[in-house]
Design an enzyme around this catalytic site. Structure first.
Site, PDB file in Angstrom:
ATOM      1  N   LYS A   1     -10.230  -0.622  10.740  1.00 53.44           N
ATOM      2  CA  LYS A   1     -10.365  -1.800   9.876  1.00 53.44           C
ATOM      3  C   LYS A   1     -10.675  -3.049  10.693  1.00 53.44           C
ATOM      4  CE  LYS A   1      -7.220   0.071   6.436  1.00 53.44           C
ATOM      5  NZ  LYS A   1      -8.042   0.413   5.268  1.00 53.44           N
TER       6      LYS A   1
ATOM      7  N   GLN B   1      -4.634  -5.024   7.252  1.00 50.64           N
ATOM      8  CA  GLN B   1      -5.705  -5.915   6.763  1.00 50.64           C
ATOM      9  C   GLN B   1      -5.756  -7.238   7.517  1.00 50.64           C
ATOM     10  OE1 GLN B   1      -8.051  -5.077   4.843  1.00 50.64           O
ATOM     11  NE2 GLN B   1      -7.220  -3.170   4.016  1.00 50.64           N
TER      12      GLN B   1
ATOM     13  N   ASP C   1       3.066  -4.451   8.144  1.00 46.81           N
ATOM     14  CA  ASP C   1       1.862  -3.645   8.018  1.00 46.81           C
ATOM     15  C   ASP C   1       0.679  -4.598   8.181  1.00 46.81           C
ATOM     16  OD1 ASP C   1      -0.444  -2.557   6.982  1.00 46.81           O
ATOM     17  OD2 ASP C   1       0.457  -1.812   5.136  1.00 46.81           O
TER      18      ASP C   1
ATOM     19  N   CYS D   1      -4.792   2.383  -3.564  1.00 49.29           N
ATOM     20  CA  CYS D   1      -3.556   2.926  -2.971  1.00 49.29           C
ATOM     21  C   CYS D   1      -2.374   1.976  -3.190  1.00 49.29           C
ATOM     22  CB  CYS D   1      -3.719   3.213  -1.483  1.00 49.29           C
ATOM     23  SG  CYS D   1      -4.913   4.485  -1.157  1.00 49.29           S
TER      24      CYS D   1
ATOM     25  N   HIS E   1       0.876  -1.186   0.000  1.00 52.35           N
ATOM     26  CA  HIS E   1       0.000   0.000   0.000  1.00 52.35           C
ATOM     27  C   HIS E   1       0.911   1.234   0.000  1.00 52.35           C
ATOM     28  CE1 HIS E   1      -2.680   2.960   1.985  1.00 52.35           C
ATOM     29  NE2 HIS E   1      -3.690   2.186   1.633  1.00 52.35           N
TER      30      HIS E   1
HETATM   31  N1  PMP Z   1      -1.760  -0.719   4.705  1.00 51.31           N
HETATM   32  C1  PMP Z   1      -2.761  -1.434   4.179  1.00 51.31           C
HETATM   33  C2  PMP Z   1      -2.484  -2.826   3.693  1.00 51.31           C
HETATM   34  C3  PMP Z   1      -4.030  -0.876   4.102  1.00 51.31           C
HETATM   35  O1  PMP Z   1      -5.040  -1.582   3.584  1.00 51.31           O
HETATM   36  C4  PMP Z   1      -4.244   0.449   4.572  1.00 51.31           C
HETATM   37  C5  PMP Z   1      -5.598   1.114   4.463  1.00 51.31           C
HETATM   38  N2  PMP Z   1      -6.232   0.941   3.248  1.00 51.31           N
HETATM   39  C6  PMP Z   1      -3.176   1.121   5.132  1.00 51.31           C
HETATM   40  C7  PMP Z   1      -1.952   0.517   5.178  1.00 51.31           C
HETATM   41  C8  PMP Z   1      -3.323   2.503   5.693  1.00 51.31           C
HETATM   42  O2  PMP Z   1      -4.176   2.485   6.777  1.00 51.31           O
HETATM   43  P1  PMP Z   1      -4.707   3.844   7.423  1.00 51.31           P
HETATM   44  O3  PMP Z   1      -5.269   4.640   6.274  1.00 51.31           O
HETATM   45  O4  PMP Z   1      -5.762   3.409   8.384  1.00 51.31           O
HETATM   46  O5  PMP Z   1      -3.552   4.508   8.068  1.00 51.31           O
END
Ligand code: PMP
Length: 408
Positions: A228, A205, A202, A366, A125
């Protein structure tokens, strides 16, 4: 269609825990990877804090402040237990995954470093790419990107080949938000450790779907977001191994993170507070702890089996449609299944599905470099949570057929 009932609390019962589904009875919500819906327990915990206990934490002598502090620090202890951290000092509140990763990158930037290269993967991401790209540029290191296989999994051989004596940190996701790939975290951590590199996972998910034990995984850092995993927005966690955190310089400075301040200099607070400048998101932490309680009240194995069954149904339904290609169909996965429609642009598809009350996300998710690597402009993502039902998947497939018939 497989009609076998899931064990534990049934989807209908779980669904009733989420007020949004009473407000929108027709909604088919397949966008939980973007953010999950919130159970009543979380909404009540936040309301209860503001109505019954609202005060700032840690400083004042009055009773309300003590109650707020107890609730706030109990939330931290609950998260510690949830992820298997060794102590509350290892649980740092952040705004979310993005801020947690930025904290580590910003702190490393301030260190005297002998290693400067950073290894990430093609699956990441943007929030697990850009902070490292910026850091590498700042410290004069190389950003190395491990390839994925044609099946959508991290190519472990390529990753191993990219590690070396100059590797400072390896950063990768537990579960890909774009493809759903479930990555072999413990194996990658062990690999990185043999080369003396730090590891950041990270977990954005993962935490809502998979039981996490950071000690078993063997990572140095684990980042995740409350929203999430049924919690509120604006709160997340950076887990850091205590001995590693002790070596990291502070990042944001100000109140709360200090021990003693004079105009000649400042000494910093102990862990975790030295990484938490300013008034924290107290209601958010309390809400996140309620989300953890909610997750723990479910039969997690049954919930996971249920989610897998839904994704398998979606996969077999999608694979029967000519012109639809399921991405990484055979990769181990969690919570997410993506597809490309060769005949219909993903934006049009999103709009037509929305008209039939199907909420999901289309686009680059993203993960622009991943889309480029896959040679697609975007994908359509189906992401599930325990409140989804087999009927949701049937309605998705039906709505998809209608949308395609309209555009064909
Ligand atoms: N990493 C992953 C794999 C994600 O899916 C997301 C959110 N889509 C993020 C990082 C970023 O998370 P946040 O916007 O809650 O900081």
């Amino acid at each position: 269609m497989n009609t076998q009932a899931p064990r534990g609390k049934q989807p209908d019962e779980i669904r009733r825990d989420f007020p949004i589904f009473s407000a929108h009875p027709d909604l088919v919500y397949l966008d939980s990877a973007a953010t999950t819906q919130k159970p009543r327990r979380v909404l009540d915990a936040i309301r209860d804090y503001y109505e019954q206990r609202n005060a700032n934490v840690h400083r004042a002598a009055h009773t309300l402040a003590t109650e707020a502090t107890v609730a706030f620090e109990s939330a931290r202890a609950r998260v510690r237990d949830f992820i298997g951290a060794a102590s509350v000092g290892e649980v740092i509140w952040t705004r979310g995954t993005t801020e947690a990763i930025n904290l580590v990158a910003a702190s490393l930037r301030e260190m005297e470093l002998t290693r400067r290269d950073i290894v990430i993967t093609e699956l990441e991401h943007h929030s697990n790419i850009v902070p490292w790209q910026q850091l590498a540029a700042k410290i004069g290191g190389k950003l190395k990107v491990a390839r994925i296989t044609s099946g959508g999994e991290i190519d472990l051989e390529d990753l191993a080949a990219k590690l070396g004596d100059k590797t400072l940190i390896v950063a990768f996701n537990h579960v890909s938000n774009a493809l759903g790939t479930l990555n072999p975290v413990a194996e990658i951590c062990a690999l990185a450790r043999t080369r003396g590199a730090l590891v950041l996972v990270d977990g954005a998910q993962a935490t809502g779907h998979i039981e996490i034990d950071v000690k078993e995984l063997g990572c140095d850092f684990y980042a995740f977001s409350g929203h999430k995993m049924f919690g509120p927005t604006g709160i997340g966690v950076l887990y850091g191994r205590e001995d590693v955190l002790e070596t990291l310089p502070v990042w944001q400075t100000g109140g709360e993170m200090i021990e003693r301040v004079s105009f000649d200099g400042t000494t910093f607070n102990r862990l975790p507070y030295r990484f938490e400048a300013g008034t924290p998101n107290i209601a958010g932490a309390i809400g996140l702890a309620a989300a953890v309680e909610y997750i723990q009240s479910l039969d997690r194995a049954a919930a996971s089996e249920h989610e897998h069954r839904l994704l398998a149904l979606a996969r077999s339904g999608l694979q029967q449609i000519d012109g639809v290609r399921v991405m990484a169909p055979d990769a181990p996965r969690s919570g997410v299944l993506s597809f490309v429609d060769e005949d219909v642009h993903h934006q049009d598809l999103g709009t037509l599905l929305n008209e039939q009350s199907i909420a999901l996300r289309t686009g680059h998710h993203c993960a622009m470099p991943l889309m480029e690597r896959l040679g697609v402009a975007g994908v359509t993502r189906v992401s599930v949570a325990p409140y989804n039902s087999e009927e949701d998947i049937a309605r998705l497939l039906d709505a998809l057929a209608k949308a395609r018939a309209l555009l064909a």
